[in-house]
Write an enzyme that holds these catalytic residues in place. Structure first.
Site, PDB file in Angstrom:
ATOM      1  N   SER A   1       2.639   0.579  -6.848  1.00 40.84           N
ATOM      2  CA  SER A   1       3.440  -0.401  -6.092  1.00 40.84           C
ATOM      3  C   SER A   1       4.647  -0.820  -6.916  1.00 40.84           C
ATOM      4  O   SER A   1       5.702  -1.156  -6.377  1.00 40.84           O
ATOM      5  CB  SER A   1       2.591  -1.625  -5.755  1.00 40.84           C
ATOM      6  OG  SER A   1       1.440  -1.215  -5.061  1.00 40.84           O
TER       7      SER A   1
ATOM      8  N   LYS B   1      -5.638   5.663 -11.947  1.00 43.53           N
ATOM      9  CA  LYS B   1      -4.332   5.323 -12.521  1.00 43.53           C
ATOM     10  C   LYS B   1      -4.467   4.102 -13.439  1.00 43.53           C
ATOM     11  O   LYS B   1      -3.881   4.054 -14.509  1.00 43.53           O
ATOM     12  CB  LYS B   1      -3.335   5.055 -11.402  1.00 43.53           C
ATOM     13  CG  LYS B   1      -2.198   4.232 -11.883  1.00 43.53           C
ATOM     14  CD  LYS B   1      -0.869   4.699 -11.553  1.00 43.53           C
ATOM     15  CE  LYS B   1       0.153   3.749 -12.089  1.00 43.53           C
ATOM     16  NZ  LYS B   1      -0.196   2.343 -11.884  1.00 43.53           N
ATOM     17  N   ASP B   2      -5.246   3.101 -12.990  1.00 44.94           N
ATOM     18  CA  ASP B   2      -5.540   1.938 -13.838  1.00 44.94           C
ATOM     19  C   ASP B   2      -6.862   2.232 -14.553  1.00 44.94           C
ATOM     20  O   ASP B   2      -7.894   1.649 -14.239  1.00 44.94           O
ATOM     21  CB  ASP B   2      -5.649   0.682 -12.974  1.00 44.94           C
ATOM     22  CG  ASP B   2      -4.314   0.327 -12.336  1.00 44.94           C
ATOM     23  OD1 ASP B   2      -3.409  -0.105 -13.051  1.00 44.94           O
ATOM     24  OD2 ASP B   2      -4.175   0.533 -11.118  1.00 44.94           O
TER      25      ASP B   2
ATOM     26  N   HIS C   1      -3.417   4.245  -2.443  1.00 46.74           N
ATOM     27  CA  HIS C   1      -4.440   3.421  -1.786  1.00 46.74           C
ATOM     28  C   HIS C   1      -5.091   4.182  -0.635  1.00 46.74           C
ATOM     29  O   HIS C   1      -6.299   4.073  -0.413  1.00 46.74           O
ATOM     30  CB  HIS C   1      -3.806   2.135  -1.228  1.00 46.74           C
ATOM     31  CG  HIS C   1      -3.196   1.242  -2.268  1.00 46.74           C
ATOM     32  ND1 HIS C   1      -1.840   1.080  -2.412  1.00 46.74           N
ATOM     33  CD2 HIS C   1      -3.774   0.463  -3.218  1.00 46.74           C
ATOM     34  CE1 HIS C   1      -1.599   0.229  -3.398  1.00 46.74           C
ATOM     35  NE2 HIS C   1      -2.749  -0.151  -3.914  1.00 46.74           N
TER      36      HIS C   1
ATOM     37  N   LEU D   1       0.823  -1.218   0.000  1.00 44.43           N
ATOM     38  CA  LEU D   1       0.000   0.000   0.000  1.00 44.43           C
ATOM     39  C   LEU D   1       0.857   1.269   0.000  1.00 44.43           C
ATOM     40  O   LEU D   1       1.923   1.320   0.594  1.00 44.43           O
ATOM     41  CB  LEU D   1      -0.912  -0.013   1.230  1.00 44.43           C
ATOM     42  CG  LEU D   1      -1.835  -1.227   1.337  1.00 44.43           C
ATOM     43  CD1 LEU D   1      -2.659  -1.149   2.627  1.00 44.43           C
ATOM     44  CD2 LEU D   1      -2.762  -1.343   0.130  1.00 44.43           C
TER      45      LEU D   1
HETATM   46  O1  PAF Z   1      -5.727  -2.648  -9.020  1.00 42.97           O
HETATM   47  C1  PAF Z   1      -5.463  -3.658  -8.340  1.00 42.97           C
HETATM   48  O2  PAF Z   1      -4.778  -3.596  -7.316  1.00 42.97           O
HETATM   49  C2  PAF Z   1      -5.997  -5.014  -8.779  1.00 42.97           C
HETATM   50  O3  PAF Z   1      -6.037  -5.113 -10.159  1.00 42.97           O
HETATM   51  C3  PAF Z   1      -7.386  -5.340  -8.174  1.00 42.97           C
HETATM   52  C4  PAF Z   1      -8.448  -4.373  -8.620  1.00 42.97           C
HETATM   53  C5  PAF Z   1      -7.281  -5.323  -6.649  1.00 42.97           C
HETATM   54  C6  PAF Z   1      -7.822  -6.746  -8.610  1.00 42.97           C
HETATM   55  O4  PAF Z   1      -6.903  -7.711  -8.220  1.00 42.97           O
END
Ligand code: PAF
Length: 281
Positions: A185, A148-149, A36, A32
């Protein structure tokens, strides 16, 4: 903060939390960082209780990817979550999530096809499957994911709507270090020298986004950004695309919000980033 690893006690604990008010889920793979913690802070604005899951999901890693070396820091993570006022940490074992005989895949089409979907075959099936499982296990009212994703967020929004989960999916703006690099990370893999070179990614994206918003030619702006990223020392650019912000289709209409997204590799470490591009005209 309760830490739970098995499904039966999870269900009991969630029922008790739910009796007190709304429940938010922040799914994570641990290691984290402040990104997060921003998700958790936003979750607390929306819900009485925040549940965080930590599970390094094997099905979203392809062969040769970093599943074995993905950073794992359960004790530090747990301390951070306790301090942040999280109610419950859900930390299942792989055998709890994928017991013997597990044979179901959740596959989202459309938004998964380009970019990371093309560069990492099977990745979004793994993400959609595990997030569906986490949604069913925790049954939250809301769930939060980082912008970010960005493609992942689009996939999860699609899945949550298509499967009538009733869960409100909230995207939270990307957290960045002072030099602009998006928190991740995987930044832990970068040497000091490469961490400095990584600044080129948000800088090139920012310049291209501004050029396009001002009416500049997207293809030219992208070519310029590609050259800047390569000059900085990235050895490969998996994609650098302007896409519709919602559908992720290519060649977005100028009057719709768009997104500029990039994935590039530096010394074997794959970094992703993205920025909004406001409608033009
Ligand atoms: O973004 C992430 O950390 C992962 O892709 C998730 C959403 C926890 C699924 O494993």
């Amino acid at each position: 903060m309760q830490t739970i690893r098995q499904l039966a006690p999870l269900r009991k604990a969630i029922a008790a939390l739910r009796a007190e008010g709304t429940v938010a889920l922040v799914p994570t793979m641990g290691a984290l960082h402040a990104g997060h913690m921003a998700l958790i802070a936003e979750a607390k604005v929306h819900a009485r209780h925040v549940v965080v899951s930590i599970f390094v999901n094997p099905t979203q890693f392809g062969p040769g990817e970093d599943l074995a070396t993905y950073p794992r820091r359960p004790t530090a993570d747990s301390n951070m979550l306790r301090e942040a006022g999280v109610s419950l940490l859900w930390m299942p074992e792989a055998a709890t999530v994928y017991p013997a005989g597990f044979a179901t895949t959740v596959s989202v089409s459309g938004v998964t096809e380009a970019m990371d979907g093309a560069a990492r075959p099977g990745h979004f099936d793994g993400v959609a499957t595990v997030v569906t499982k986490l949604f069913n296990q925790v049954r939250p009212d809301i769930a939060l994911f980082g912008e970010k994703d960005y493609q992942q967020l689009a996939v999860i929004r699609r899945m949550a709507a298509d499967l009538d989960t009733g869960i409100k999916v909230i995207g939270v703006v990307t957290q960045r270090d002072a030099d602009g690099v998006a928190l991740s990370s995987r930044n832990a893999y970068l040497t000091e020298e490469n961490r400095v070179k990584a600044r080129a990614l948000p800088r090139a994206l920012g310049e291209a986004a501004m050029t396009i918003e001002k009416g500049g030619d997207p293809a030219e702006a992208i070519a310029h950004a590609r050259a800047a990223i390569e000059r900085a020392g990235f050895e490969a650019i998996d994609y650098l695309d302007l896409r519709d912000a919602e559908t992720l289709t290519a060649d977005p209409a100028p009057d719709r919000p768009a997104r500029l997204l990039v994935a590039a590799r530096i010394d074997g470490t794959r970094l992703i980033d993205n920025l909004p591009v406001a409608p033009r005209g």
